[in-house]
Design an enzyme around this catalytic site. Structure first.
Site, PDB file in Angstrom:
ATOM      1  N   SER A 122       7.477 -41.966  22.969  1.00 48.19           N
ATOM      2  CA  SER A 122       8.822 -41.652  23.456  1.00 48.19           C
ATOM      3  C   SER A 122       8.810 -41.402  24.958  1.00 48.19           C
ATOM      4  O   SER A 122       9.840 -41.422  25.609  1.00 48.19           O
ATOM      5  CB  SER A 122       9.380 -40.435  22.722  1.00 48.19           C
ATOM      6  OG  SER A 122       8.549 -39.322  22.948  1.00 48.19           O
ATOM      7  N   HIS A 123       7.629 -41.137  25.514  1.00 46.43           N
ATOM      8  CA  HIS A 123       7.519 -40.989  26.960  1.00 46.43           C
ATOM      9  C   HIS A 123       6.679 -42.105  27.587  1.00 46.43           C
ATOM     10  O   HIS A 123       6.160 -41.961  28.684  1.00 46.43           O
ATOM     11  CB  HIS A 123       6.941 -39.627  27.329  1.00 46.43           C
ATOM     12  CG  HIS A 123       7.933 -38.525  27.144  1.00 46.43           C
ATOM     13  ND1 HIS A 123       8.063 -37.823  25.979  1.00 46.43           N
ATOM     14  CD2 HIS A 123       8.889 -38.040  27.980  1.00 46.43           C
ATOM     15  CE1 HIS A 123       9.033 -36.926  26.096  1.00 46.43           C
ATOM     16  NE2 HIS A 123       9.554 -37.038  27.296  1.00 46.43           N
ATOM     17  N   ARG A 142      10.313 -45.704  28.652  1.00 46.50           N
ATOM     18  CA  ARG A 142      11.005 -45.009  29.743  1.00 46.50           C
ATOM     19  C   ARG A 142      11.217 -45.882  30.983  1.00 46.50           C
ATOM     20  O   ARG A 142      12.044 -45.575  31.841  1.00 46.50           O
ATOM     21  CB  ARG A 142      10.208 -43.765  30.164  1.00 46.50           C
ATOM     22  CG  ARG A 142      10.105 -42.717  29.086  1.00 46.50           C
ATOM     23  CD  ARG A 142      11.392 -41.900  29.024  1.00 46.50           C
ATOM     24  NE  ARG A 142      11.416 -41.096  27.808  1.00 46.50           N
ATOM     25  CZ  ARG A 142      11.999 -39.904  27.709  1.00 46.50           C
ATOM     26  NH1 ARG A 142      12.623 -39.388  28.755  1.00 46.50           N
ATOM     27  NH2 ARG A 142      11.992 -39.250  26.586  1.00 46.50           N
ATOM     28  N   ASP A 153       3.368 -28.785  25.494  1.00 44.16           N
ATOM     29  CA  ASP A 153       4.594 -29.180  26.169  1.00 44.16           C
ATOM     30  C   ASP A 153       5.649 -29.064  25.082  1.00 44.16           C
ATOM     31  O   ASP A 153       5.539 -29.710  24.047  1.00 44.16           O
ATOM     32  CB  ASP A 153       4.377 -30.635  26.603  1.00 44.16           C
ATOM     33  CG  ASP A 153       5.624 -31.341  27.093  1.00 44.16           C
ATOM     34  OD1 ASP A 153       6.701 -30.741  27.066  1.00 44.16           O
ATOM     35  OD2 ASP A 153       5.501 -32.519  27.479  1.00 44.16           O
ATOM     36  N   GLU A 168      16.818 -38.347  19.422  1.00 42.20           N
ATOM     37  CA  GLU A 168      16.566 -38.458  17.979  1.00 42.20           C
ATOM     38  C   GLU A 168      17.878 -38.461  17.202  1.00 42.20           C
ATOM     39  O   GLU A 168      18.012 -39.134  16.182  1.00 42.20           O
ATOM     40  CB  GLU A 168      15.725 -37.274  17.499  1.00 42.20           C
ATOM     41  CG  GLU A 168      14.239 -37.459  17.637  1.00 42.20           C
ATOM     42  CD  GLU A 168      13.699 -38.586  16.764  1.00 42.20           C
ATOM     43  OE1 GLU A 168      14.189 -38.769  15.642  1.00 42.20           O
ATOM     44  OE2 GLU A 168      12.790 -39.294  17.231  1.00 42.20           O
ATOM     45  N   ARG A 216      -3.617 -27.651  13.365  1.00 42.58           N
ATOM     46  CA  ARG A 216      -4.216 -28.264  14.558  1.00 42.58           C
ATOM     47  C   ARG A 216      -3.802 -27.519  15.811  1.00 42.58           C
ATOM     48  O   ARG A 216      -2.713 -26.960  15.879  1.00 42.58           O
ATOM     49  CB  ARG A 216      -3.707 -29.704  14.713  1.00 42.58           C
ATOM     50  CG  ARG A 216      -4.657 -30.756  14.234  1.00 42.58           C
ATOM     51  CD  ARG A 216      -4.208 -32.112  14.722  1.00 42.58           C
ATOM     52  NE  ARG A 216      -2.819 -32.356  14.345  1.00 42.58           N
ATOM     53  CZ  ARG A 216      -2.475 -33.180  13.372  1.00 42.58           C
ATOM     54  NH1 ARG A 216      -3.372 -33.856  12.707  1.00 42.58           N
ATOM     55  NH2 ARG A 216      -1.200 -33.367  13.093  1.00 42.58           N
ATOM     56  N   PRO A 262      -2.504 -27.625  19.737  1.00 46.99           N
ATOM     57  CA  PRO A 262      -1.693 -28.580  20.503  1.00 46.99           C
ATOM     58  C   PRO A 262      -2.600 -29.533  21.289  1.00 46.99           C
ATOM     59  O   PRO A 262      -3.652 -29.128  21.781  1.00 46.99           O
ATOM     60  CB  PRO A 262      -0.913 -27.689  21.476  1.00 46.99           C
ATOM     61  CG  PRO A 262      -1.047 -26.297  20.991  1.00 46.99           C
ATOM     62  CD  PRO A 262      -2.234 -26.228  20.104  1.00 46.99           C
TER      63      PRO A 262
END
Lengths: 339, 339
Positions: free
Chosen positions: B50-51, B55, B182, B192, B307, B309
Site C-alpha cells: 500500500s506504500h 503510490r 508505524d 480501505e 509477533r 512489529p
C-alpha cells in the site's frame, strides 16, 4: 457523585494534610512528603481517585517493607547538552521530578528540545500530574515509565511488557489549562482485575486472556494469563516503545526485572522515568498556541458528546476548589490510623 | 503470497527503475525521484504494497495537478540548538528528509536529543521507512505527520483529526535490524473504506460510524460519518497529539486545513513533519543495546504466535533480495504507460 454516610467531605487543605501526615510519620523526608502530598491532593481534586489518597497506603507500606528509601537525596548526575539525568537513589519519584523539571525547562528553552531521565526511582502517581506543569510553563511535554508486568502482545498468552503509561501535554496559552492525556498500554489496570476477583465479579470481554491465550472473563484465569494491550497490536507496539524508553534506554529495569526485585508490599515498582520537553518558540509554533487552543475549543464544542482528554478532570478540579472533595470514610480511617 | 498471471516478478533493481522513470518523466528532479524511488522499492521489498509502487501514480498526479512543485529545492532554515528546520517549499518530503537526517543525527549526538521539523512538504510514504535508517545509525527515532482528515473522537460522529501516523525505531546494535513500528490513529486507512465501497463489500464492525455516530458496516455511511480511532479514547488522544505536533507546533496545517487546500488528485496532503532522535550513549543505555536486542529476541521466541512489529517486513525484505518481488500486472502496465 457518591455521597452520604460512606463518604466525608474534606477541603483540599484537609486532603493535603491527610496525605502528608502519614508520610512524615513513617519517616519520609519533608521534601518527598511535600511533593507527594501535592500530587495526591491534585488527583483527589481531579476525581482521579485511583491515584489519590489511596496511594498513600502503598507508599507507607513500601517504606515499611524497606523497599523505598524514605530520605533518599536525589543527585543530578549530568546536565550535559540537552539531557538532565537524576539518580533518585531508591527514593520516590516526585521529589526528583520537582528538582528536574526546572532544569529540563531551562534546557528545552536553550536547545529547543530536552530530556529528563530519572533512574532508580519509585513512581506511584498519575503521569498527567507530571506533564501538566510543564505545559502550564509553555512547553510541550511527553513522559513515560514502566508499569506492572502484566500485558500480552496481541495474540499472546503471557505478560510480555508492563502497563507502561505514556503522558502528553500541550500548552494552550497563558491562563488556559493544557491539553493533557495519560494512557496505559493495557486495556485496564491490573488492580481492576484484582478488585473484580475479590468481589467475585467477572470481567468485561476484551480485557484479558487466559494462560492459553483464549479470551476470558474470569479474573482468576486472567491473572494466570495476561491483560490485553489496548487497540491490539498498536497498543502493544506503544507498550514496547515505553518499555524500551524507560528501561533499556536509561540503563534501568524492564517491567519483568522490576517485578522480580519487588517486595510485593503494594507500593510502586522500582525503575526509570523519561520526560521530554519541546519549546514551541523554536519550531514556529509559539505564535500558534492561541490558534491550537481555539481549534481544541471548537473541537470540544462541535463533537459533543465526545470529550477531549482531561476535560472531566479539569472540571472536577474547578468544583473541588469551591466545594472540597468526597473521601471514603474507610480510607479516611485507615489514613488517620497512620497519622 | 498471490502468484500467477495477475502478477509479474521483478528484481529490486527493476522495481526501482519502474518507480523512478515515471517520476523523472513527469518533471520531478533527480534528487527527489531518487529519494522517492528508494523508499518505494523498500516498501515493495517489505511487502508493504500500500506504500509501494502504487503510490507513484498519486505522486505523478500530484505534480500534474500543479499541487506539488516537482523541482522544489528544500532550504535548511535553521539549525540553532538541537532543532533542524527545513522548508520543503511545496515539494515531496523524502528528499528534504534525506538532507535533514544527517543534520538531525549530528545534533542528537551533540546534545543527546534533537528534532527535525519539515514544513510545507508532501509526505506519501510509510513512516517506518523514515525512522528505520536513523535507528540503523544507532539512534532512537520517533516521527509523525498529518494524515487524511477522517477520524472521529471516541463517541463522536464526524472527522475530528487525521489518520496521523506515528513511527518509532529503536536500535538493536550493529548489524541487527532495529525494532520499528508505524501506526495510524485510525482503525483502518480511509483507502480501505473506499476500496470496499467500490467493490460493494461491507465493513467489519468497529471500523466506522455513520453521521449520527452509530456503528456502521456500510462504506457509504462511513464516508458520510467517520472512521473510528483505534483503541477508543486512547487512540483518539494519540491522534490529537500527532495533529498538534505536526500541525500547530510547527506552524503548519492541521488535517482539516490540509484537506481544504488539497486538489483531490489522489496524491499526498500538504503539511508538516516532525522527527525526534535520541542518542542512547547520553542516557546510560548505549552499552545496553545488546541487552535490549536479547530481550526482544527472547520475547519473539517465547510469545509465538504473537509477533513483534516489523518482523514480517524484515523477513519479506530478506526474501526479496534473493527472489525479487511480485508486482500486479495492471499496476505494472499503468507505470509503464507513464514511462
Amino acid at each position: 457523585m457518591t455521597k452520604g454516610a460512606d463518604h466525608i467531605r474534606l477541603s483540599l487543605e484537609q486532603v493535603r494534610h491527610l496525605a502528608e501526615q502519614p508520610l512524615l510519620r513513617c519517616g519520609i523526608s519533608r521534601d518527598h512528603a511535600d511533593a507527594m502530598a501535592e500530587v495526591v491532593t491534585l488527583a483527589e481534586a481531579d476525581e482521579a481517585r485511583s491515584h489519590g489518597l489511596y496511594r498513600i497506603l502503598g507508599c507507607v507500606a513500601a517504606v515499611r517493607s524497606g523497599k523505598v528509601d524514605p530520605v533518599a537525596v536525589p543527585e543530578v548526575t549530568s546536565t550535559a547538552g540537552a539531557v538532565v539525568r537524576i539518580d533518585a537513589k531508591g527514593g520516590f519519584a516526585l521529589h526528583p521530578l520537582r528538582i528536574g523539571r526546572p532544569l529540563l525547562a531551562e534546557r528545552a528553552r536553550q536547545f529547543g528540545i530536552a530530556a529528563l531521565a530519572l533512574n532508580h526511582c519509585y513512581h506511584f502517581s498519575a503521569l498527567w500530574g507530571d506533564v501538566e506543569p510543564v505545559a502550564e510553563d509553555g512547553l510541550v511535554a511527553l513522559a513515560c515509565t514502566i508499569g506492572a508486568h502484566s500485558v500480552a502482545l496481541a495474540g499472546g498468552s503471557a505478560p510480555a511488557f508492563g502497563t507502561n503509561p505514556l503522558a502528553f501535554a500541550y500548552p494552550r496559552g497563558e491562563g488556559r489549562k493544557p491539553f493533557v492525556f495519560d494512557l496505559s498500554a493495557s486495556t485496564v489496570a491490573k488492580g481492576e482485575i484484582e478488585l473484580r476477583r475479590r468481589s467475585g465479579a467477572s470481567l468485561p470481554p476484551g480485557w484479558a486472556v487466559d494462560e492459553h491465550g483464549a479470551p476470558t472473563t474470569s479474573p482468576d484465569a486472567a491473572l494466570r494469563g495476561a491483560i490485553l494491550p489496548f487497540g491490539g497490536h498498536k497498543g502493544a507496539a506503544l507498550g514496547l516503545m515505553v518499555e524500551l524508553l524507560a528501561g533499556p534506554l536509561l540503563g534501568d529495569l524492564r517491567s519483568a526485572e522490576a517485578l522480580a526485585v519487588d517486595t510485593r508490599d503494594g507500593g510502586p515498582l522500582r525503575g526509570g522515568y523519561l520526560m521530554l520537553a519541546i519549546d514551541p518558540a523554536r519550531f514556529g509554533g509559539a505564535g500558534r498556541l492561541n490558534e491550537a487552543d481555539a481549534w481544541l475549543t471548537a473541537l470540544a464544542e462541535q463533537h459533543r458528546p465526545a470529550r477531549l482528554p482531561g476535560t472531566r478532570r479539569h472540571a472536577a478540579r474547578a468544583r473541588a476548589r469551591e466545594e472540597g472533595v468526597l473521601v471514603s470514610r474507610s480510607l479516611h480511617e485507615q489514613l488517620m490510623e497512620l497519622c
